[in-house]
Design a protein around this motif. Structure first.
Motif, PDB file in Angstrom:
ATOM      1  N   TYR A 271     -28.552  53.094   3.559  1.00  9.92           N
ATOM      2  CA  TYR A 271     -29.466  52.713   2.479  1.00  9.92           C
ATOM      3  C   TYR A 271     -28.777  51.910   1.379  1.00  9.92           C
ATOM      4  CZ  TYR A 271     -33.085  55.596   4.499  1.00  9.92           C
ATOM      5  OH  TYR A 271     -34.032  56.103   5.342  1.00  9.92           O
TER       6      TYR A 271
ATOM      7  N   ASN B  84     -28.070  44.371   3.975  1.00 10.93           N
ATOM      8  CA  ASN B  84     -27.362  43.195   4.485  1.00 10.93           C
ATOM      9  C   ASN B  84     -25.919  43.077   3.982  1.00 10.93           C
ATOM     10  OD1 ASN B  84     -27.235  40.862   6.099  1.00 10.93           O
ATOM     11  ND2 ASN B  84     -27.732  39.550   4.354  1.00 10.93           N
TER      12      ASN B  84
ATOM     13  N   ASP C  49     -17.338  46.032   7.170  1.00 10.96           N
ATOM     14  CA  ASP C  49     -16.115  45.236   7.125  1.00 10.96           C
ATOM     15  C   ASP C  49     -16.330  43.847   6.568  1.00 10.96           C
ATOM     16  OD1 ASP C  49     -14.048  46.849   7.922  1.00 10.96           O
ATOM     17  OD2 ASP C  49     -14.693  46.752  10.014  1.00 10.96           O
ATOM     18  N   HIS C  50     -17.286  43.712   5.657  1.00 10.82           N
ATOM     19  CA  HIS C  50     -17.515  42.407   5.048  1.00 10.82           C
ATOM     20  C   HIS C  50     -16.980  42.443   3.615  1.00 10.82           C
ATOM     21  CE1 HIS C  50     -19.626  38.966   3.298  1.00 10.82           C
ATOM     22  NE2 HIS C  50     -19.690  38.508   4.542  1.00 10.82           N
TER      23      HIS C  50
ATOM     24  N   ARG D  19     -18.581  43.926   0.371  1.00 10.02           N
ATOM     25  CA  ARG D  19     -18.502  45.321  -0.062  1.00 10.02           C
ATOM     26  C   ARG D  19     -17.473  45.517  -1.164  1.00 10.02           C
ATOM     27  NH1 ARG D  19     -19.993  49.655   4.458  1.00 10.02           N
ATOM     28  NH2 ARG D  19     -21.787  48.549   5.272  1.00 10.02           N
TER      29      ARG D  19
ATOM     30  N   GLU E 209     -31.512  35.959  -0.941  1.00  9.22           N
ATOM     31  CA  GLU E 209     -31.123  34.582  -0.661  1.00  9.22           C
ATOM     32  C   GLU E 209     -32.366  33.698  -0.726  1.00  9.22           C
ATOM     33  OE1 GLU E 209     -28.445  34.010   2.495  1.00  9.22           O
ATOM     34  OE2 GLU E 209     -28.354  31.857   2.159  1.00  9.22           O
TER      35      GLU E 209
ATOM     36  N   ASP F 127     -33.631  38.845   1.200  1.00 12.29           N
ATOM     37  CA  ASP F 127     -33.053  38.263   2.408  1.00 12.29           C
ATOM     38  C   ASP F 127     -33.841  38.729   3.638  1.00 12.29           C
ATOM     39  OD1 ASP F 127     -30.002  37.064   3.139  1.00 12.29           O
ATOM     40  OD2 ASP F 127     -31.105  38.035   4.776  1.00 12.29           O
ATOM     41  N   PRO F 128     -34.114  37.807   4.570  1.00 13.10           N
ATOM     42  CA  PRO F 128     -34.868  38.202   5.771  1.00 13.10           C
ATOM     43  C   PRO F 128     -34.223  39.375   6.527  1.00 13.10           C
ATOM     44  CG  PRO F 128     -34.648  35.825   5.666  1.00 13.10           C
ATOM     45  CD  PRO F 128     -33.845  36.377   4.526  1.00 13.10           C
ATOM     46  N   ASN F 129     -32.897  39.509   6.427  1.00 11.13           N
ATOM     47  CA  ASN F 129     -32.247  40.634   7.105  1.00 11.13           C
ATOM     48  C   ASN F 129     -32.666  41.985   6.525  1.00 11.13           C
ATOM     49  OD1 ASN F 129     -30.945  38.962   8.838  1.00 11.13           O
ATOM     50  ND2 ASN F 129     -28.926  39.121   7.842  1.00 11.13           N
TER      51      ASN F 129
END
Lengths: 794, 335
Positions: B135, B141, B145-146, B149, B250, B285-287
């Protein structure tokens, strides 16, 4: 990331001033955080002079008498520096000039000789801490011009904040591309002229990739004949401008290329590479390796290793090894320019706690198709400044090339998201300037240096960045449908205002606390404790509002902010609950605290202190306000209250506690106040109760009758129990009982007390007769006598 | 006889009687009857009206005198009551003031912001502070591992349970349970592992708005935000949008508003720019829609959020965030 303005100007035309550039970058998404100019601020009366003559001062053996040409005149100046010589160009502070340290130049006589100004040293100009003699300027300095003109080539540092989606802006060229696009122009990479020797890179090194998912591409080139030396001044200065320390010409070139192109480079001492072989592999858990910062590191099983035929020589994409670093005596190097998969680099750098400029770029995504360009750029620079002889060709292992993505961009979608339509040519041109080319109707190709561009929405964002948000009009919310807005739940707001109206100050306490306090004040369930606390104070979530209140009380007592403390809060408390998805139960609690004086002493009220009955009275009023129809109290216990503690029961369930805080707890919290009373309650029950709409009870049109009794009772008798007993006995027409006097002392005996009660009777059918009421009073007397040994006082 | 002479005579009588009245020798009622009564002295003179030469003039004078006398006698009556029945108080003493409480400034600011949005048709939504990675990050999105974060220093509890770093988790809960249109604001406490100082606190409050429907566009985001900041900071307030990056929106934008301190002229608070940054915003964002099962071809939406502490500090000139949790009574009482 720090940028050098001069560096940007090498790469792109910037036909506007710094301020405009800052504005343009900020409004295209590369927010400028600071601009630092290296141009000092000099008085224009500090000028460039030429020492025409320099002779010994007639009355001193360490002073010189100089004739200095300052353009429009020749001045006599006495100079104390030993390095002053005829023919030098020097900074001269004229009469009236103000030096950076605030000193104003005046005409003086030194040992009898007139001095019309001062030849300055670096320290006098604020350019150095200390200096040895005067500052001798370069040959080409123009006599008579302001000293400031010597700094016209000084650089400016522009620091921008690059958000994680824009790895392309982590190099000067990427930012230059942006600046160019903002001028509606497309930029091309500069051509690299490189002269290579006959020796072939591929003849002396073989590269194997055993871990292709983490390292899709590895390119390398050999350079020999290198002379490791300090870098030239221009390079040192560029690096300084962006906040880097110069190491030596080889390391500086790898850094320079990284900060120019965004491609991290690494130079290995070729003589340390065994077996003419590079193998890109995967670590095994527990393997150890010493990185070039001298730290030995223990690896897990997913680190990318760069090895030679025998050993590890670098952690791919993160940091090189001590064993293969370039040393002063190195003459032959292998330059690495690779592409690593972002998630692997991020995992390694997080696990090892090792961040480098290289890992920062790789984990955000570099351009897999620019490795060779970067190699050539580095080779070109090494040839220029380190005597490098560049081997012909590269070794380039790239088994599965990463291709630019095709993305559909529909005009109607642009309008649906942005709310305006943009002419197709404008869309195409704006995207083309960023390197995003159209390949078919509504199909665009996103370049690999922009890994963030994957979907239609990403292109829409690029578009709006280029046209600017200012181009979009304001549209008022047109579709508001008030029927969907919920009926406002105002209870919390009303409740808080009610308490403030009753004279309480709302406070807000920290929802985080220490582990000890969270555990000590928990109820039945376990406290929620953090795995990575910030410090002792921020290590767990509170299990009760109470300890936070004692802390606030302590601070206020310490600061002597007032003598009357009346606080309340409605806030969340937390505990573990294994049965829900987030393993947590969060519930809202309320708390009222009273301490010290009822009021700050004044004319009408002197030092009346809060006592238990204040807290109880508030509990009664607050519950009534919240809509509880029936409130009962019974003896309760709480670990932090004395035996003077009541459990509050509302509509049949426990809703809170009223109590007097025990001395021990007050001492533990260092609260220097004896009478601290608290009412704490479950706010969520209050909230639910309040929403029950009650109906009007009819008002009685018949008169009521009141009668009083005064009883003598044993001291041990609890008056509340007597009242409850009478209430429970359902005496006919009795509607309320009010205790209006309590007395102890003479003429009563030591273990007696007197209680005066008022009884009200009424009937909704008729006026009550005297006999009826007397009969009821008789019944009350009987109950009191039989159950509590009450005696009627005469 | 001239009317003025008669009036003078009555005046003399009256002055003499006032003294007697002050000594308590004549009652107020008697005094009134003697002069103003039906058979009183003044009535006698009125009765002589037909004998006066200039009747109109005489009537005018008499009526004036009657009013004067009435006023005097009435005022005597009031004074005499005071004199007889009340104790003169020292009216300069302070009043008997009940205790006055206060509401906490942060809660009040939050409430005020809520009221503005409620008037624009938004509903208040609440959600848990202890949250799962899904959540707080994944559904919003933030890929695993991005580096995105890293923008949030997170407090972890255990496994995938953490303390929410923003109130955006509420978006996901609401959209999972409700079909569009969705128009909510989500206020609440958030947590980030930041060392406390004058402008940072590991615990802080945020309020976020989300609007999802079939034809929600960026222009409407601009219009809504513009209306909101005008309601909160005053009609003159302007907004400007700068491209930015948030994983769950976005295009994204940071929003500056006219400096609330100098009204855009430039001051220390806005570092002479005339603008202060207070909001993050963007189109959903569409995600995010994908993660809650909304059709992103059909629906669009906007979201924005702001920090309640920052807004409060700006509006009230509060220099240090730590004052909010210290709860010094002298601070509390000012608001």
């Amino acid at each position: 990331m720090k940028l050098s303005l001069n560096w940007l100007k090498d790469l792109v035309k910037i036909p506007f001033d710094v301020e405009t550039l800052v504005q343009k970058l900020t409004f295209s998404g590369l927010e400028v955080e600071s601009v630092t100019s290296q141009i000092p601020n000099f008085d224009k009366n500090i000028v460039i002079g030429f020492v025409k003559e320099s002779a010994n001062h007639p009355d001193s053996d360490h002073l010189s008498l100089c004739q200095v040409d300052v353009g429009n005149e020749v001045l006599q100046i006495v100079c104390g520096a030993s390095n002053v010589k005829k023919g030098q160009k020097v900074p001269v502070a004229l009469i009236g000039a103000e030096l950076p340290n605030g000193i104003k130049m005046k005409k003086t006589k030194i040992r009898g000789q007139e001095s019309n100004g001062m030849i300055c040293s670096k320290s006098e100009l604020g350019l150095a801490e200390t200096s040895d003699g005067i500052f001798v300027l370069e040959e080409h300095a123009e006599i008579g011009k302001p000293f400031l003109s010597c700094f016209k080539d000084s650089d400016t540092t522009i620091e921008i904040s690059v958000l994680p989606n824009r790895p392309d802006a982590l190099g000067h060229f990427g930012v230059a591309r942006e600046i160019s696009a903002l001028q509606n122009q497309k930029i091309e990479k500069p051509k690299i002229e490189l002269s290579e020797i006959e020796k072939q890179t591929k003849d002396e090194i073989v590269v194997e990739i055993d871990f292709p998912e983490a390292c899709p591409r590895y390119s390398a080139k050999i350079i020999e004949g290198i002379k490791v030396a300090p870098s030239p001044a221009w390079l040192v200065k560029r690096l300084e401008t962006i906040g880097l320390r110069s190491i030596n010409n080889v390391v500086d070139v790898t850094n320079y290329v990284m900060f120019e192109l965004g491609q991290p480079m690494h130079a290995f001492d070729f003589s340390e590479i065994k077996g003419n072989k590079i193998v890109v592999g995967k670590s095994q858990k527990g393997q150890k390796f010493t990185t070039l910062d001298g730290n030995q590191r223990e690896l897990d099983e997913s680190t990318i290793l760069i090895c030679d035929a025998e050993k590890i020589i670098a952690l791919g994409g993160v940091m090189g090894g001590l064993n293969s670093e370039v040393k002063d005596e190195t003459t032959k190097i292998l330059l690495e320019s690779a592409y690593f998969t972002p998630s692997f680099i991020r995992k390694t750098s997080t696990k090892l706690g090792l961040k480098s400029d290289a890992s920062h770029r790789f984990e955000r995504g570099t351009d897999p198709n620019s490795t060779l360009y970067a190699l050539e750029r580095a080779a070109q620079l090494l040839a220029e400044i380190a005597n490098g002889k560049v081997y012909a060709g590269n070794v380039d292992v790239y088994p599965k090339p990463i291709l630019p993505k095709e993305i559909e961009l529909r005009p109607e979608r642009i309008e649906k998201v942005l709310g305006i339509s943009i002419p197709q040519e404008k869309v195409e041109k704006a995207l083309a300037n960023l390197g995003i080319s159209k390949v078919a109707e509504n199909i665009f190709l996103a370049p690999t240096f922009r890994p963030d561009l994957e979907r239609e929405i990403d292109l829409i964002e690029e578009l709006v960045r280029m046209i600017g948000y200012d181009a979009l009009p304001l549209k008022k919310t047109s579709q508001v449908d008030f029927s969907s807005a919920s009926v406002r739940n105002n209870f919390k707001s009303d409740f808080r205002k009610f308490l403030a109206g009753l004279g309480l100050n709302e406070i807000l306490t920290n929802s985080m606390t220490t582990v000890e306090i969270a555990q000590k004040f928990k109820e039945n369930n376990e406290a929620i404790i953090l795995a990575n606390p910030l410090n002792r104070e921020f290590a767990a979530l509170r299990t009760s509002l109470f300890p936070g209140f004692l802390e606030v009380l302590r601070i206020n007592l310490f600061k002597k902010s007032t003598t009357s403390f009346r606080f309340f809060e409605v806030g969340t408390v937390f505990w573990r609950d294994e049965n829900v998805y987030n393993k947590a139960k969060e519930t809202q609690r309320g708390i009222l605290l009273f301490a010290g004086n009822r009021k700050n002493p004044d004319l009408f009220c002197q030092n009346e202190e809060f006592d238990f009955y204040d807290a109880k009275g508030f509990a009664e009023v607050v519950t009534e306000f919240s809509g509880f129809k029936q409130i009962r109290f019974k003896t309760g216990t709480r670990p932090y209250f004395t035996e003077n503690c009541l459990e509050v029961i509302g509509n049949g369930r426990t809703i809170g506690f009223v109590g007097e805080v025990s001395e021990k707890v007050l001492k533990d919290f260092d609260v220097s106040c004896k009478n601290v009373l608290v009412f704490e309650f479950d706010f969520e029950i209050f909230e639910k109760t309040y929403s029950v709409v009650s109906k009007l009870s009819p008002l009685n049109k018949f008169p009521f009758v009141e009668r009083d009794f005064a009883f003598t009772l044993e001291k041990s008798v609890q008056v509340g129990e007597l009242v409850q007993k009478i209430e429970a006995s359902k005496v006919k027409n009795l509607v309320s009982i009010n205790v209006f006097d309590l007395y102890e002392g003479k003429p009563l005996t030591e273990n007696q007390k007197s209680v005066a009660l008022n009884f009200r009777f009424e009937s909704f059918e008729r006026t009550l007769t005297d006999e009826e009421v007397s009969e009821a009073m008789g019944k009350i007397l009987k109950i009191s006598e039989e159950n509590f040994g009450a005696e009627l006082r005469k | 006889m001239e009317v003025s002479l008669l009036i003078n005579e009555i005046k003399k009588h009256f002055e003499a009687d006032i003294l007697l009245f002050a000594e308590g020798k004549i009652k107020h009622d008697d005094l009134k009857n003697k002069f103003l009564g039906r058979k009183g002295l003044l009535a006698d003179v009125f009765a002589k009206m037909p004998t006066f030469t200039n009747k109109a003039e005489a009537g005018k004078l008499l009526n004036l005198f009657k009013n004067e006398l009435t006023e005097k006698i009435d005022s005597l009556s009031q004074n005499s009551v005071v004199a007889k029945n009340t104790k003169k108080l020292d009216l300069t003493l302070q009043g008997r003031k009940p205790n006055l409480g206060s509401l906490h400034l942060l809660n009040e600011t939050q409430r005020e912001i809520e009221e503005i949005f409620i008037s624009m048709g938004f509903e208040i939504a609440n959600g848990p502070q202890v949250e799962t990675d899904f959540y707080n990050f994944e559904a919003l999105n933030f890929p695993d591992d991005h580096p995105a974060r890293e923008m949030h220093d997170t407090f972890f509890v255990e496994g995938d349970v953490l303390l929410r770093t923003h109130t955006s988790n509420i978006q996901i809960h609401v959209m999972q349970n409700q079909k569009p249109p969705v128009r909510i604001i989500a206020p609440g406490k958030c947590y980030r592992n930041d060392t406390p100082d004058a402008t940072h606190s590991p615990v802080f409050a945020q309020i976020e708005a989300l609007y999802v429907d079939e034809n929600v566009t960026f222009t409407e985001l601009k219009g809504t935000l513009d209306a909101f900041v005008k309601a909160l900071f005053g009609k003159e307030t302007k907004t400007r949008f700068r491209p930015s990056f948030f994983p769950f929106t976005e295009p994204s934008a940071e929003v500056d508003v006219t400096c609330v301190v100098c009204k855009g002229k430039g001051c220390r608070v806005c570092k002479n720019s005339g603008w202060i940054e207070i909001l993050g915003s963007g189109m959903v964002d569409p995600n995010v829609f994908k993660s809650v099962g909304y059709n992103s071809e059909k629906y669009t939406g906007f979201a924005f959020g702001l920090g309640i502490e920052r807004v409060t500090m700006l509006r009230y000139g509060i220099p240090d965030l730590r004052l909010f949790l210290e709860n010094d009574v002298r601070f509390l009482k000012q608001f």
